[in-house]
Design a protein around this motif. Structure first.
Motif, PDB file in Angstrom:
ATOM      1  N   ASP A   1      14.781  -2.060 -28.647  1.00  0.00           N
ATOM      2  CA  ASP A   1      14.052  -1.008 -29.361  1.00  0.00           C
ATOM      3  C   ASP A   1      14.987  -0.413 -30.410  1.00  0.00           C
ATOM      4  OD1 ASP A   1      11.724   1.061 -29.439  1.00  0.00           O
ATOM      5  OD2 ASP A   1      13.546   2.279 -29.282  1.00  0.00           O
ATOM      6  N   ALA A   2      14.521  -0.341 -31.645  1.00  0.00           N
ATOM      7  CA  ALA A   2      15.348   0.202 -32.731  1.00  0.00           C
ATOM      8  C   ALA A   2      14.520   1.175 -33.554  1.00  0.00           C
ATOM      9  CB  ALA A   2      15.880  -0.923 -33.605  1.00  0.00           C
TER      10      ALA A   2
ATOM     11  N   CYS B   1      10.107  -6.441 -28.105  1.00  0.00           N
ATOM     12  CA  CYS B   1      10.884  -6.054 -29.286  1.00  0.00           C
ATOM     13  C   CYS B   1      10.102  -5.054 -30.134  1.00  0.00           C
ATOM     14  CB  CYS B   1      11.230  -7.298 -30.113  1.00  0.00           C
ATOM     15  SG  CYS B   1      12.235  -6.955 -31.565  1.00  0.00           S
ATOM     16  N   SER B   2      10.753  -3.945 -30.454  1.00  0.00           N
ATOM     17  CA  SER B   2      10.149  -2.936 -31.327  1.00  0.00           C
ATOM     18  C   SER B   2      11.213  -2.485 -32.337  1.00  0.00           C
ATOM     19  CB  SER B   2       9.657  -1.735 -30.501  1.00  0.00           C
ATOM     20  OG  SER B   2       9.225  -0.692 -31.349  1.00  0.00           O
ATOM     21  N   ILE B   3      11.026  -2.878 -33.603  1.00  0.00           N
ATOM     22  CA  ILE B   3      11.988  -2.526 -34.655  1.00  0.00           C
ATOM     23  C   ILE B   3      11.288  -1.596 -35.640  1.00  0.00           C
ATOM     24  CG2 ILE B   3      13.527  -3.392 -36.453  1.00  0.00           C
ATOM     25  CD1 ILE B   3      13.636  -6.039 -34.945  1.00  0.00           C
ATOM     26  N   ASP B   4      11.469  -0.313 -35.451  1.00  0.00           N
ATOM     27  CA  ASP B   4      10.832   0.698 -36.310  1.00  0.00           C
ATOM     28  C   ASP B   4      11.864   1.225 -37.311  1.00  0.00           C
ATOM     29  OD1 ASP B   4       9.028   2.436 -37.383  1.00  0.00           O
ATOM     30  OD2 ASP B   4       9.157   3.910 -35.745  1.00  0.00           O
ATOM     31  N   ILE B   5      12.407   0.324 -38.108  1.00  0.00           N
ATOM     32  CA  ILE B   5      13.414   0.655 -39.123  1.00  0.00           C
ATOM     33  C   ILE B   5      12.838   0.293 -40.482  1.00  0.00           C
ATOM     34  CG2 ILE B   5      15.744   0.222 -39.978  1.00  0.00           C
ATOM     35  CD1 ILE B   5      16.126   1.291 -37.323  1.00  0.00           C
ATOM     36  N   PRO B   6      12.753   1.229 -41.423  1.00  0.00           N
ATOM     37  CA  PRO B   6      12.218   0.896 -42.747  1.00  0.00           C
ATOM     38  C   PRO B   6      13.103  -0.117 -43.461  1.00  0.00           C
ATOM     39  CG  PRO B   6      12.326   3.277 -42.417  1.00  0.00           C
ATOM     40  CD  PRO B   6      13.099   2.660 -41.299  1.00  0.00           C
TER      41      PRO B   6
ATOM     42  N   LEU C   1      18.357  -7.122 -37.438  1.00  0.00           N
ATOM     43  CA  LEU C   1      17.777  -7.051 -36.092  1.00  0.00           C
ATOM     44  C   LEU C   1      16.633  -8.049 -35.914  1.00  0.00           C
ATOM     45  CD1 LEU C   1      17.795  -3.183 -35.492  1.00  0.00           C
ATOM     46  CD2 LEU C   1      19.311  -4.892 -34.481  1.00  0.00           C
ATOM     47  N   GLU C   2      15.865  -8.277 -36.951  1.00  0.00           N
ATOM     48  CA  GLU C   2      14.782  -9.265 -36.864  1.00  0.00           C
ATOM     49  C   GLU C   2      15.357 -10.667 -36.661  1.00  0.00           C
ATOM     50  OE1 GLU C   2      12.583  -8.653 -40.448  1.00  0.00           O
ATOM     51  OE2 GLU C   2      11.283  -7.111 -39.572  1.00  0.00           O
TER      52      GLU C   2
ATOM     53  N   VAL D   1      16.690   8.071 -35.568  1.00  0.00           N
ATOM     54  CA  VAL D   1      16.677   9.336 -34.838  1.00  0.00           C
ATOM     55  C   VAL D   1      17.712  10.262 -35.458  1.00  0.00           C
ATOM     56  CG1 VAL D   1      16.995  10.468 -32.616  1.00  0.00           C
ATOM     57  CG2 VAL D   1      15.981   8.181 -32.707  1.00  0.00           C
ATOM     58  N   GLN D   2      17.241  11.379 -36.009  1.00  0.00           N
ATOM     59  CA  GLN D   2      18.117  12.385 -36.608  1.00  0.00           C
ATOM     60  C   GLN D   2      19.090  11.775 -37.627  1.00  0.00           C
ATOM     61  OE1 GLN D   2      19.963  14.400 -33.281  1.00  0.00           O
ATOM     62  NE2 GLN D   2      18.103  15.532 -32.788  1.00  0.00           N
ATOM     63  N   GLY D   3      18.541  10.951 -38.494  1.00  0.00           N
ATOM     64  CA  GLY D   3      19.347  10.397 -39.582  1.00  0.00           C
ATOM     65  C   GLY D   3      20.282   9.278 -39.177  1.00  0.00           C
ATOM     66  N   GLN D   4      20.178   8.778 -37.941  1.00  0.00           N
ATOM     67  CA  GLN D   4      21.000   7.671 -37.482  1.00  0.00           C
ATOM     68  C   GLN D   4      20.117   6.600 -36.842  1.00  0.00           C
ATOM     69  OE1 GLN D   4      23.780   9.935 -34.956  1.00  0.00           O
ATOM     70  NE2 GLN D   4      25.402   9.331 -36.364  1.00  0.00           N
ATOM     71  N   ALA D   5      20.607   5.368 -36.892  1.00  0.00           N
ATOM     72  CA  ALA D   5      19.873   4.281 -36.239  1.00  0.00           C
ATOM     73  C   ALA D   5      20.247   4.251 -34.764  1.00  0.00           C
ATOM     74  CB  ALA D   5      20.211   2.959 -36.897  1.00  0.00           C
ATOM     75  N   ARG D   6      19.229   4.126 -33.919  1.00  0.00           N
ATOM     76  CA  ARG D   6      19.477   4.059 -32.480  1.00  0.00           C
ATOM     77  C   ARG D   6      18.879   2.754 -31.954  1.00  0.00           C
ATOM     78  NH1 ARG D   6      17.700   8.958 -28.755  1.00  0.00           N
ATOM     79  NH2 ARG D   6      19.459   9.889 -29.899  1.00  0.00           N
TER      80      ARG D   6
END
Length: 464
Positions: free
Chosen positions: A377-378, A336-341, A316-317, A381-386
């Motif tokens: 925006d990423a 852009c907001s990528i809040d994925i570890p 995504l980056e 959410v509940q164990g899935q990537a949105r």
């Protein structure tokens, strides 16, 4: 009824019915045998001594005789004439019997009764326990006896064979007729399809009597008919849309080319403008052909085998770096907001996924005004990537939202620009190949949101 049930009935008819007959025939032989007239505990009576025959024993025998059928009279007595118990009026219940008179009475042509007599040794003495049974002739006339003799077993065997064959034949005819009806119905409906009649629904029997494995084929035929009809309509729409999309730029190219050839645009500046327009329309045609080829290839190739694990954050980056300059060129603010570890892994084909996300962003830019924002925006959410891609553009009507992913479908007149209706179909195809869920939330004049939900393989130490 199911075909399986029909054959179950046949198997039962071929196995259970003969077994029931043999059991019944064995019971018949037992009932009709002379030994049947002897009381059940005769073995015990045989062990008695005449001198020790108690009153209780005699009472037991008398009770036994009273419990016998009313049209059967019996008596027990010893060979020396001493009676034990009797329900025959001419034989005393207790006392002595004149055997000669009894013999004469039995042989004297009595017109009311038949007699049957049997004997067994009694104890250790030479005496015998005698048992006599008297049958009324009117019972014999009703079929229990005939001409003073018992019915022959072979008569019952023959009767059973006739009945069994009749039942089996009736069941076979019934089941074969049902099977034939089912086959005929399927054949009739299949002929309708073969003749090209796909508009009318297939008749499917709903009653249980005619519903079986054969007629269930009609359900599949109806499903095939609906799918075929739907794809035929899609094909027709495809051809109409394609012809329209190709005709428009071709007409422009043809018109300006003929104008230049005829010398209508002698001015170099005007000619340059015409050539520029021809190049634009040619590029549009090329893009349409590329999209169409991509769509066909995606639907004809098994792409799932090419999916590989990829770090979603890094993907995504990299994609956001590609999108940002495009937004700047078209004067759209990019948020852009990528809040994925790091380390969150997903299965994807990066080229296809970039193409799908790029098509969504292209729509967002095309149908929004300069100065508005387009966002990515990423998050988990509940164990899935949105992943959510939003714009502040013209939005879509409810009808547009429902049909946006259809091939060659264009939006309503609120759209300022005409697309060729392939881009979002490619997006949906890519999502299906990857096993993603995608939906649209939109409102006219308020913008649209494309929400993509992606299953992930999360490492335990990355997300709490």
């Amino acid at each position: 009824m199911k075909i399986r049930s029909y054959f179950t009935i046949v198997i039962l008819a071929l196995t259970a019915v003969p077994l029931l007959f043999l059991s019944g025939f064995a019971v018949y032989l037992y009932i009709m045998s002379p030994e049947r007239a002897i009381m059940k505990n005769l073995e015990k009576v045989q062990g008695y001594n005449q001198e020790t025959l108690s009153k209780s024993d005699k009472t037991t025998i008398a009770r036994f005789l009273r419990e016998r059928p009313p049209d059967l009279s019996e008596a027990f007595f010893f060979s020396d004439g001493q009676t034990i118990s009797s329900t025959i009026p001419s034989i005393p219940n207790e006392g002595f019997l004149d055997l000669n008179k009894l013999t004469l009475s039995m042989m004297g042509g009595n017109e009311k009764y038949f007699y049957q007599i049997s004997s067994l040794p009694f104890g250790d003495s030479d005496k015998k326990l005698m048992h006599i049974v008297r049958f009324p002739k009117d019972v014999a006339a009703k079929g229990a006896l005939k001409n003073g003799t018992l019915p022959r077993p072979r008569d019952f065997v023959a009767l059973f064979a006739v009945i069994f064959e009749a039942i089996f034949a009736a069941l076979s005819i019934f089941m074969l007729s049902r099977i034939a009806q089912s086959v005929k119905l399927v054949e009739s409906e299949a002929k309708k399809l073969d003749s090209g009649d796909i508009e009318n629904a297939i008749s499917i029997p709903l009653d249980k009597g005619h519903s079986n494995e054969i007629t269930s084929l009609l359900v599949h035929l109806e499903s095939f008919r609906k799918t075929f009809l739907q794809r035929k309509k899609q094909r027709d729409s495809f051809v109409m849309g394609l012809s329209h999309d190709l005709k428009t730029p071709l007409a422009v190219i043809k018109g300006y080319t003929e104008g230049i050839a005829d010398g209508l645009f002698e001015d170099p500046k005007k000619k340059a403008e015409c050539l520029e327009l021809i190049l634009q329309k040619t590029a549009q045609l090329e893009m349409m052909v590329d999209d169409l080829v991509s769509y066909v290839k995606m639907n004809e190739t098994d792409w799932t085998k090419d999916l590989a694990d990829a770090d979603l954050r890094l993907f995504l980056e990299g994609f956001s770096k590609y999108i940002k300059p495009t937004c700047e060129i078209f004067k759209r603010d990019f948020e852009c907001s990528i809040d994925i570890p790091p380390g969150v892994s997903v299965k994807l084909d990066e080229q296809m996924a970039s193409r799908a996300l790029g098509n969504i962003f292209a729509n967002s830019v095309r149908y929004s005004n300069p100065g508005t924002s387009v966002s990515l925006d990423a998050k988990i959410v509940q164990g899935q990537a949105r992943i959510t891609i939003s714009d502040q553009g013209v939005g879509m009507s409810e009808e547009d939202t429902k049909r946006a992913f259809e091939l060659f479908y264009r939006g309503t007149k609120s759209r300022r620009e005409q697309g060729h209706g392939i881009g979002l179909s490619v997006v949906k195809t890519v999502a299906d190949i990857h096993g993603w869920d995608i939906k649209i939330e939109s409102e006219l004049q308020k913008g649209s949101r494309f929400i993509i939900t992606i299953p992930i393989a999360v490492k335990p130490d990355l997300i709490s």
